[in-house]
Design a protein around this motif. Sequence first.
Motif, mmCIF file in Angstrom:
data_model
loop_
_atom_site.group_PDB
_atom_site.id
_atom_site.type_symbol
_atom_site.label_atom_id
_atom_site.label_comp_id
_atom_site.label_asym_id
_atom_site.label_seq_id
_atom_site.Cartn_x
_atom_site.Cartn_y
_atom_site.Cartn_z
ATOM 1 N N PHE A 164 -9.630 0.936 -1.160
ATOM 2 C CA PHE A 164 -10.240 -0.346 -1.473
ATOM 3 C C PHE A 164 -10.515 -1.094 -0.165
ATOM 4 C CE2 PHE A 164 -7.796 0.868 -5.157
ATOM 5 C CZ PHE A 164 -8.633 0.562 -6.226
ATOM 6 N N GLU A 165 -11.785 -1.365 0.112
ATOM 7 C CA GLU A 165 -12.174 -2.113 1.303
ATOM 8 C C GLU A 165 -12.169 -3.605 0.984
ATOM 9 O OE1 GLU A 165 -15.430 -0.546 3.707
ATOM 10 O OE2 GLU A 165 -15.607 1.098 2.263
ATOM 11 N N LEU A 166 -11.424 -4.377 1.785
ATOM 12 C CA LEU A 166 -11.256 -5.806 1.513
ATOM 13 C C LEU A 166 -12.128 -6.685 2.394
ATOM 14 C CD1 LEU A 166 -7.377 -5.955 1.043
ATOM 15 C CD2 LEU A 166 -9.147 -5.544 -0.659
ATOM 16 N N ALA A 167 -12.741 -6.137 3.443
ATOM 17 C CA ALA A 167 -13.615 -6.938 4.298
ATOM 18 C C ALA A 167 -14.803 -7.441 3.469
ATOM 19 C CB ALA A 167 -14.117 -6.107 5.476
ATOM 20 N N GLY A 168 -15.009 -8.741 3.473
ATOM 21 C CA GLY A 168 -16.090 -9.329 2.708
ATOM 22 C C GLY A 168 -15.782 -9.542 1.243
ATOM 23 N N HIS A 169 -14.588 -9.157 0.808
ATOM 24 C CA HIS A 169 -14.184 -9.370 -0.590
ATOM 25 C C HIS A 169 -13.610 -10.778 -0.716
ATOM 26 C CE1 HIS A 169 -12.829 -8.472 -4.606
ATOM 27 N NE2 HIS A 169 -11.559 -8.674 -4.284
ATOM 28 N N ASP A 170 -14.318 -11.669 -1.399
ATOM 29 C CA ASP A 170 -13.985 -13.093 -1.388
ATOM 30 C C ASP A 170 -12.770 -13.447 -2.240
ATOM 31 O OD1 ASP A 170 -16.093 -13.596 0.305
ATOM 32 O OD2 ASP A 170 -17.518 -13.918 -1.340
ATOM 33 N N ASP A 171 -12.531 -12.722 -3.326
ATOM 34 C CA ASP A 171 -11.420 -13.057 -4.217
ATOM 35 C C ASP A 171 -10.128 -12.487 -3.627
ATOM 36 O OD1 ASP A 171 -9.645 -13.594 -6.217
ATOM 37 O OD2 ASP A 171 -10.841 -12.726 -7.832
ATOM 38 N N LEU A 172 -9.350 -13.357 -2.963
ATOM 39 C CA LEU A 172 -8.143 -12.902 -2.268
ATOM 40 C C LEU A 172 -7.000 -12.577 -3.223
ATOM 41 C CD1 LEU A 172 -8.112 -15.377 0.765
ATOM 42 C CD2 LEU A 172 -9.137 -13.114 0.604
ATOM 43 N N THR A 173 -7.129 -12.902 -4.508
ATOM 44 C CA THR A 173 -6.045 -12.655 -5.455
ATOM 45 C C THR A 173 -6.182 -11.319 -6.165
ATOM 46 O OG1 THR A 173 -7.195 -13.758 -7.286
ATOM 47 C CG2 THR A 173 -5.815 -15.127 -5.858
ATOM 48 N N ARG A 174 -7.293 -10.605 -5.960
ATOM 49 C CA ARG A 174 -7.520 -9.350 -6.670
ATOM 50 C C ARG A 174 -8.142 -8.309 -5.753
ATOM 51 N NH1 ARG A 174 -7.407 -13.199 -10.352
ATOM 52 N NH2 ARG A 174 -6.781 -12.738 -12.485
ATOM 53 N N LEU A 175 -7.927 -7.044 -6.100
ATOM 54 C CA LEU A 175 -8.595 -5.964 -5.402
ATOM 55 C C LEU A 175 -10.019 -5.839 -5.911
ATOM 56 C CD1 LEU A 175 -5.883 -3.138 -5.356
ATOM 57 C CD2 LEU A 175 -6.427 -4.765 -3.554
ATOM 58 N N GLY A 185 -3.773 -11.361 -1.987
ATOM 59 C CA GLY A 185 -2.613 -11.491 -2.849
ATOM 60 C C GLY A 185 -1.805 -12.716 -2.477
ATOM 61 N N SER A 186 -1.097 -13.274 -3.427
ATOM 62 C CA SER A 186 -0.318 -14.494 -3.189
ATOM 63 C C SER A 186 1.051 -14.169 -2.627
ATOM 64 C CB SER A 186 -0.170 -15.275 -4.504
ATOM 65 O OG SER A 186 -1.434 -15.635 -5.023
ATOM 66 N N ASP A 187 1.616 -15.118 -1.879
ATOM 67 C CA ASP A 187 2.986 -14.995 -1.377
ATOM 68 C C ASP A 187 3.954 -15.625 -2.368
ATOM 69 O OD1 ASP A 187 2.301 -13.714 0.991
ATOM 70 O OD2 ASP A 187 1.898 -15.606 2.009
ATOM 71 N N GLY A 238 6.203 -17.255 -14.408
ATOM 72 C CA GLY A 238 6.106 -18.066 -13.204
ATOM 73 C C GLY A 238 5.596 -17.343 -11.983
ATOM 74 N N LEU A 239 4.948 -16.202 -12.159
ATOM 75 C CA LEU A 239 4.372 -15.487 -11.026
ATOM 76 C C LEU A 239 2.984 -16.058 -10.705
ATOM 77 C CD1 LEU A 239 5.223 -11.796 -11.992
ATOM 78 C CD2 LEU A 239 6.273 -13.120 -10.159
ATOM 79 N N PRO A 240 2.564 -15.987 -9.449
ATOM 80 C CA PRO A 240 1.191 -16.426 -9.131
ATOM 81 C C PRO A 240 0.192 -15.437 -9.705
ATOM 82 C CG PRO A 240 2.232 -15.473 -7.203
ATOM 83 C CD PRO A 240 3.296 -15.561 -8.244
ATOM 84 N N PRO A 241 -0.869 -15.900 -10.334
ATOM 85 C CA PRO A 241 -1.876 -14.983 -10.877
ATOM 86 C C PRO A 241 -2.496 -14.139 -9.765
ATOM 87 C CG PRO A 241 -2.182 -17.212 -11.735
ATOM 88 C CD PRO A 241 -1.179 -17.306 -10.622
ATOM 89 N N GLY A 242 -2.812 -12.910 -10.113
ATOM 90 C CA GLY A 242 -3.448 -12.027 -9.142
ATOM 91 C C GLY A 242 -2.702 -10.734 -8.951
ATOM 92 N N ARG A 298 10.647 7.477 -8.180
ATOM 93 C CA ARG A 298 10.508 6.309 -7.323
ATOM 94 C C ARG A 298 9.043 6.146 -6.993
ATOM 95 N NH1 ARG A 298 15.099 7.473 -2.682
ATOM 96 N NH2 ARG A 298 16.933 7.498 -4.034
ATOM 97 N N GLY A 299 8.564 4.922 -7.005
ATOM 98 C CA GLY A 299 7.173 4.738 -6.651
ATOM 99 C C GLY A 299 6.762 3.281 -6.638
ATOM 100 N N ARG A 300 5.608 3.027 -6.026
ATOM 101 C CA ARG A 300 5.006 1.692 -5.988
ATOM 102 C C ARG A 300 3.619 1.770 -6.610
ATOM 103 N NH1 ARG A 300 6.554 2.252 -0.589
ATOM 104 N NH2 ARG A 300 8.352 1.034 0.081
ATOM 105 N N VAL A 301 3.270 0.739 -7.363
ATOM 106 C CA VAL A 301 1.943 0.631 -7.955
ATOM 107 C C VAL A 301 1.500 -0.825 -7.841
ATOM 108 C CG1 VAL A 301 2.307 2.546 -9.558
ATOM 109 C CG2 VAL A 301 2.919 0.226 -10.260
ATOM 110 N N VAL A 302 0.235 -1.077 -8.129
ATOM 111 C CA VAL A 302 -0.259 -2.449 -8.167
ATOM 112 C C VAL A 302 -0.710 -2.776 -9.581
ATOM 113 C CG1 VAL A 302 -0.955 -2.645 -5.762
ATOM 114 C CG2 VAL A 302 -2.536 -1.655 -7.407
ATOM 115 N N THR A 303 -0.545 -4.026 -9.954
ATOM 116 C CA THR A 303 -1.052 -4.526 -11.220
ATOM 117 C C THR A 303 -1.473 -5.972 -11.011
ATOM 118 O OG1 THR A 303 -0.626 -4.655 -13.605
ATOM 119 C CG2 THR A 303 1.151 -5.371 -12.139
ATOM 120 N N THR A 304 -2.068 -6.570 -12.045
ATOM 121 C CA THR A 304 -2.588 -7.925 -11.931
ATOM 122 C C THR A 304 -1.844 -8.847 -12.888
ATOM 123 O OG1 THR A 304 -4.775 -7.096 -11.327
ATOM 124 C CG2 THR A 304 -4.638 -9.370 -12.081
ATOM 125 N N VAL A 305 -1.330 -9.945 -12.347
ATOM 126 C CA VAL A 305 -0.660 -10.965 -13.160
ATOM 127 C C VAL A 305 -1.742 -11.831 -13.819
ATOM 128 C CG1 VAL A 305 0.890 -12.947 -13.122
ATOM 129 C CG2 VAL A 305 1.347 -10.975 -11.638
#
Length: 475
Positions: free
Chosen positions: A389-400, A254-256, A274-278, A316-323
Amino acid sequence: MMRGLVKGNNAFVPTAALRAAVRSGVDVAALLVTERGRVRGDSDIVFDGAPVHASGAVRLTRGEDGTVWVDADLPRTEETITRVLLVASTEVGALRDAHGLSVEVFGPDGSTVVAYEVTDAGDETAMVLAELYRRSGGWKFRAVGQGYVDGLTGLARDHGVDVSEAPRETPVQAPAPVTPTAPVAARAEAPAQPQAPTRVRRPTREELLDMTQEQIRALAMEARASAAEAPDAPAAAALPVQLSRPSTGRWRHGSDFTPRKLRGRENDVVTLDGLPPGVVLVELDVTGPGYTGMWPLDGNNKKLRYLVSSTIDDFRGRVVTTVPEDGRLRLRLETDGEWRLRVAPLSTAPLLTGKPLKSRGPDVLRYTGGPVDVVFDYEGDSNFIVHLFELAGHDDLTRLPSQGTNAVNEIGRRKETVPLPAGPLVLRLPASDGPWSVRLKDPGAHGGESYAGGGGGVAKVLEPRAVLSWLRRGR
């Protein structure tokens, strides 16, 4: 001037879930302290870099008008915590320049319980504005107004915060040197002069932070092989590195960006440009009863799969989505109450460590340690789901990864232990309308929260301190 208490006054408040509004655009934090007046550690400091206490009792959000909201669920506050301090600080100038600096506390029905306006701020750059504290079986509010000319450093030191810049070091077991087992005849024919051992280059701390678990394991194997070539070498040479734990700031997926915040009322469509994609983290906080729904919209203004669909009050809650690639995130909100929305980097999601986490509603958690068992305790009556979601070896750092593992999918009250693989991982809790808690089960037995393997020698894990970003603002 706001009607209410003056400096030094106090008043009883309901032992309930209260909301405190700190106004004037200053930085705000909450310190949870024991009867000794000191925090137990960095986790007892709630600020925008760590906006929710591990107990779930204190939560911090910032409104569009500069107001900072501190939610204090007093009945959920741990018994060892006797006071919750509301702290204000400035990065530029002094608090005397913060016009209208005040604290207003609201009850569960939205009415004002007590208020305090600071009228005598001077050269201070940090101040304990007020405190909620236990008294006679209940809770009281005190207008404190104690300023610190030496800024957050002085305030923090007075309340037991470690103000040093050094990362924390924790000993963990590292792989033990392997003694070669050559046949006796082969050892007899060995040359009298020992061969020079192969030297393993000591990587820098930054290099270690960027290494995967597999790379670190390979490095440990090289170190063991090097030690085996020189069995008489000192034990310290077996693993001449320090294994560093990735920190929140080094989370690579994910982007900072600077979090974006919005607030409104009832049904609406919000647009953030103006958000970073991902992949990003979306936090939603609704005040009021009734249904709460949230959907991302596509380029044709059609709803995509829902992010939130809940009937609980005060959601109250947190979720993820993709820009999308154009950096424009559009969300459809359906609710009857007031809402506050925050879009933040995935790196701000709570980190699953050895300390239990408690919350209610959907959430997103991160894990960066080794294989470990994790215990979920769900107290609701509806569906409880955990996606992994396992991220080890997942090359696209902007997406799950497109596919996750269904770790838990149960209905009703449930206590379940789930084995987790090595991190980095994202745990998504999309359905959890009731209270829940999560903790690591015997993390030390599985190498949890470190990248060291099992074995003999002892290495050190460097644990960067996220709270330093808060301390540096007001020095």
